[in-house]
Design an enzyme around this catalytic site. Sequence first.
Site, PDB file in Angstrom:
ATOM      1  N   LEU A 173       1.386  17.568  16.724  1.00 14.00           N
ATOM      2  CA  LEU A 173       0.578  16.846  15.654  1.00 14.00           C
ATOM      3  C   LEU A 173      -0.614  16.289  15.853  1.00 14.00           C
ATOM      4  O   LEU A 173      -0.490  14.969  16.292  1.00 14.00           O
ATOM      5  CB  LEU A 173       1.520  16.574  14.463  1.00 14.00           C
ATOM      6  CG  LEU A 173       2.811  17.167  14.232  1.00 14.00           C
ATOM      7  CD1 LEU A 173       3.419  16.600  12.912  1.00 14.00           C
ATOM      8  CD2 LEU A 173       2.279  18.930  13.535  1.00 14.00           C
TER       9      LEU A 173
ATOM     10  N   ARG B 206      -7.578   3.429  11.795  1.00 12.62           N
ATOM     11  CA  ARG B 206      -7.559   2.081  12.314  1.00 12.62           C
ATOM     12  C   ARG B 206      -8.045   1.879  13.556  1.00 12.62           C
ATOM     13  O   ARG B 206      -8.220   0.620  14.156  1.00 12.62           O
ATOM     14  CB  ARG B 206      -6.037   1.489  12.262  1.00 12.62           C
ATOM     15  CG  ARG B 206      -5.749   1.122  10.730  1.00 12.62           C
ATOM     16  CD  ARG B 206      -4.679   0.383  11.089  1.00 12.62           C
ATOM     17  NE  ARG B 206      -3.333   1.122  11.157  1.00 12.62           N
ATOM     18  CZ  ARG B 206      -2.240   0.724  11.507  1.00 12.62           C
ATOM     19  NH1 ARG B 206      -2.108  -0.518  12.168  1.00 12.62           N
ATOM     20  NH2 ARG B 206      -1.138   1.484  11.527  1.00 12.62           N
TER      21      ARG B 206
ATOM     22  N   GLY C 201       0.455  16.159   4.935  1.00 13.73           N
ATOM     23  CA  GLY C 201       1.765  15.926   5.433  1.00 13.73           C
ATOM     24  C   GLY C 201       2.394  16.401   6.631  1.00 13.73           C
ATOM     25  O   GLY C 201       1.718  17.471   7.101  1.00 13.73           O
TER      26      GLY C 201
ATOM     27  N   GLU D 170      12.022   8.467   3.894  1.00 16.09           N
ATOM     28  CA  GLU D 170      10.786   7.840   4.469  1.00 16.09           C
ATOM     29  C   GLU D 170      10.853   6.130   3.526  1.00 16.09           C
ATOM     30  O   GLU D 170      11.544   6.162   2.625  1.00 16.09           O
ATOM     31  CB  GLU D 170       9.734   8.386   3.877  1.00 16.09           C
ATOM     32  CG  GLU D 170       9.368   9.458   4.605  1.00 16.09           C
ATOM     33  CD  GLU D 170       9.247   9.418   6.249  1.00 16.09           C
ATOM     34  OE1 GLU D 170       8.576   8.567   6.531  1.00 16.09           O
ATOM     35  OE2 GLU D 170       9.927   9.978   6.722  1.00 16.09           O
TER      36      GLU D 170
ATOM     37  N   ARG E 104     -41.854  -0.767  68.355  1.00 17.21           N
ATOM     38  CA  ARG E 104     -42.512  -1.965  67.733  1.00 17.21           C
ATOM     39  C   ARG E 104     -43.569  -2.271  68.770  1.00 17.21           C
ATOM     40  O   ARG E 104     -43.649  -2.066  70.053  1.00 17.21           O
ATOM     41  CB  ARG E 104     -41.117  -2.998  67.729  1.00 17.21           C
ATOM     42  CG  ARG E 104     -40.994  -3.978  68.875  1.00 17.21           C
ATOM     43  CD  ARG E 104     -40.079  -5.010  68.698  1.00 17.21           C
ATOM     44  NE  ARG E 104     -38.455  -4.521  68.989  1.00 17.21           N
ATOM     45  CZ  ARG E 104     -38.165  -4.959  70.027  1.00 17.21           C
ATOM     46  NH1 ARG E 104     -38.479  -5.788  70.817  1.00 17.21           N
ATOM     47  NH2 ARG E 104     -36.999  -4.321  70.118  1.00 17.21           N
TER      48      ARG E 104
HETATM   49  C1  UD1 Z   1       6.461   9.873  10.549  1.00 18.17           C
HETATM   50  C2  UD1 Z   1       7.564  10.270   9.848  1.00 18.17           C
HETATM   51  C3  UD1 Z   1       8.647   9.127   9.824  1.00 18.17           C
HETATM   52  C4  UD1 Z   1       8.744   8.581  11.319  1.00 18.17           C
HETATM   53  C5  UD1 Z   1       7.378   8.157  11.794  1.00 18.17           C
HETATM   54  C6  UD1 Z   1       7.153   7.928  13.266  1.00 18.17           C
HETATM   55  C7  UD1 Z   1       7.256  12.000   8.239  1.00 18.17           C
HETATM   56  C8  UD1 Z   1       7.255  12.328   6.657  1.00 18.17           C
HETATM   57  N1  UD1 Z   1       7.660  10.830   8.511  1.00 18.17           N
HETATM   58  O1  UD1 Z   1       5.840   9.138   9.413  1.00 18.17           O
HETATM   59  O2  UD1 Z   1      10.068   9.537   9.634  1.00 18.17           O
HETATM   60  O3  UD1 Z   1       9.368   7.285  11.362  1.00 18.17           O
HETATM   61  O4  UD1 Z   1       6.290   9.384  11.801  1.00 18.17           O
HETATM   62  O5  UD1 Z   1       6.005   7.260  13.608  1.00 18.17           O
HETATM   63  O6  UD1 Z   1       7.304  12.992   9.199  1.00 18.17           O
HETATM   64  N2  UD1 Z   1      -0.180  14.424  10.862  1.00 18.17           N
HETATM   65  C9  UD1 Z   1      -0.950  15.496  10.698  1.00 18.17           C
HETATM   66  N3  UD1 Z   1      -1.112  16.118   9.657  1.00 18.17           N
HETATM   67  C10 UD1 Z   1      -0.732  15.486   8.446  1.00 18.17           C
HETATM   68  C11 UD1 Z   1       0.103  14.169   8.546  1.00 18.17           C
HETATM   69  C12 UD1 Z   1       0.179  13.764   9.690  1.00 18.17           C
HETATM   70  O7  UD1 Z   1      -1.085  16.254  11.845  1.00 18.17           O
HETATM   71  O8  UD1 Z   1      -0.978  15.997   7.353  1.00 18.17           O
HETATM   72  C13 UD1 Z   1       0.096  13.803  12.321  1.00 18.17           C
HETATM   73  C14 UD1 Z   1      -0.627  12.635  12.626  1.00 18.17           C
HETATM   74  O9  UD1 Z   1      -1.848  12.686  13.043  1.00 18.17           O
HETATM   75  C15 UD1 Z   1       0.282  11.590  13.497  1.00 18.17           C
HETATM   76  C16 UD1 Z   1       1.894  12.403  13.012  1.00 18.17           C
HETATM   77  O10 UD1 Z   1       1.482  13.679  12.380  1.00 18.17           O
HETATM   78  O11 UD1 Z   1      -0.056  12.058  14.738  1.00 18.17           O
HETATM   79  C17 UD1 Z   1       2.566  11.294  12.472  1.00 18.17           C
HETATM   80  O12 UD1 Z   1       1.938  11.093  10.978  1.00 18.17           O
HETATM   81  P1  UD1 Z   1       2.058   9.662  10.308  1.00 18.17           P
HETATM   82  O13 UD1 Z   1       1.075   9.497   9.098  1.00 18.17           O
HETATM   83  O14 UD1 Z   1       1.742   8.486  11.293  1.00 18.17           O
HETATM   84  O15 UD1 Z   1       3.616   9.601  10.040  1.00 18.17           O
HETATM   85  P2  UD1 Z   1       4.349   8.642   9.328  1.00 18.17           P
HETATM   86  O16 UD1 Z   1       3.819   8.137   7.879  1.00 18.17           O
HETATM   87  O17 UD1 Z   1       3.987   7.330  10.175  1.00 18.17           O
END
Ligand code: UD1
Length: 456
Positions: free
Chosen positions: A7, A14, A78, A154, A440
């Site tokens: 993903l 940030r 998500g 979550e 030289r």
């Molecule tokens: C997620 C987990 C959480 C876990 C945490 C660990 C879910 C719902 N929650 O939360 O249980 O403890 O990671 O760090 O899975 N991403 C996408 N597309 C999206 C959303 C996210 O590609 O639509 C990718 C982000 O780029 C990232 C990863 O997925 O690499 C995690 O996304 P992030 O938003 O950090 O998830 P958390 O809310 O932290």
Amino acid sequence: MLNIVILAAGQGKRMQSSRPKVLHTIAGRAMLSHVLDGARALEADAIVVVVGHGAEQVQQAFTQERDLQFVRQEPQLGTGHAVLQTVAQLKEDGRDDVTIVLYGDVPLVQTATLRALLAARQNGLAVLTEVLPDPTGYGRIVRDANGQVCAIVEHKDATPAQRAINEVNTGIIAAPTAHLKTWLAQLTNNNAQGEYYLTDIIDLAVRAGLTVNVAQPSAAYETLGVNSRAQQAQLERLWQLELARRQLDAGVTLADPARIDVRGRLVCEQDVFIDIGCVFEGDVKLAQGVQVGAHCVLRNVSIGAGTRIEPFSHLEQAVVGAEAKIGPYARLRPGAALADRTHVGNFVEIKNARLGIESKANHLAYIGDADIGERVNIGAGTITCNYDGVNKHRTVIEDDAFIGSDTQLVAPVRVGRGATLGAGTTLTRDAPADKLTVSRAKQVTIEGWKRPVKKV
Ligand code: UD1
Ligand code: MG
């Protein structure tokens, strides 16, 4: 079949950067490359990267890597929605089909940990979890009365009792592929963040009668994510310490394991010594007993046994033989090939040139586009004038020649075997073997000459 989904669609706000987050580096390589290392070591049948923010840039950076498939996720709704986009790419052949989900911004998960996750699965689902003193922000691992995992909740959706749970979801999950596809289609966004949570598949798996097992990473750094430059810097240090520890285990002495940076592959034989502040980039090989002084930069070089590199030297795409002495303050540029027992001293620059056994250039010289034989002595201030403003030309110096100080060799030019060039010579024609050649002007002394005196 084994599928790996990475993903990488999130924005990484940030980071305060125009570059997509997964292209930011750890140890000189994009975070996504590190994730791919882990995936490839498992010999996955398909590797699917979910991209969104900065998708073109990410795909552009990895166009050469043909084993990757990219899938766009727009908009980002998500983690569950992200994995849903890959369903068509996930391979199945009916024999233990499994899909592992990794995050592009959690770069250092090690292969051994992924293998442990796969082993924990036992045909069901496995989640990589950790127990953290402060679990704030993470999804919590909820267990039933028998201690079986029954859901991930979550942080934002959790009750106060659930928030007290210290076991968290690292985000890395292994799931049976056919089931995963069914579950993804059933996800809803009925939650505090209005997102499709991948973590909701846990509850669906339990309802389907599958067991959910957990595994833990071997080291804490493996599951650290990068959301800011500060976290990137922190992870860089942790990873460099880990790389240093591996060098120590392999028999290398490091003056300070906290002051070495390896941004590539450093391969050392035994009894190598590396002083503080050195940077190694690309592929670097140090043979038995090599010593590298403080603050050297070595990029794509191979150094022979027993050679000493003195402080503040910069070596790039060069090959050095055994028992040589380089620096302090030496610069070897691409194509420098130094044989055994050569000496290259301070403020000597060597580019695209071969230096034969026991030849020496000890001080202040530029040797470019040259073939230098064995036991040649190159005096201080010697310069190969290799460039006429349009073309480059070669200088050839045969064995046992002696090049006096402050000599210019105007290439193309050849110095014969055993020839001596007097100091200050500007050589424009070949110098014959075994003879003294000097260009030289003759020294004169003017008898009776008087210094001018100031007029009053
Ligand atoms: C997620 C987990 C959480 C876990 C945490 C660990 C879910 C719902 N929650 O939360 O249980 O403890 O990671 O760090 O899975 N991403 C996408 N597309 C999206 C959303 C996210 O590609 O639509 C990718 C982000 O780029 C990232 C990863 O997925 O690499 C995690 O996304 P992030 O938003 O950090 O998830 P958390 O809310 O932290
Ligand atoms: Mg996160």
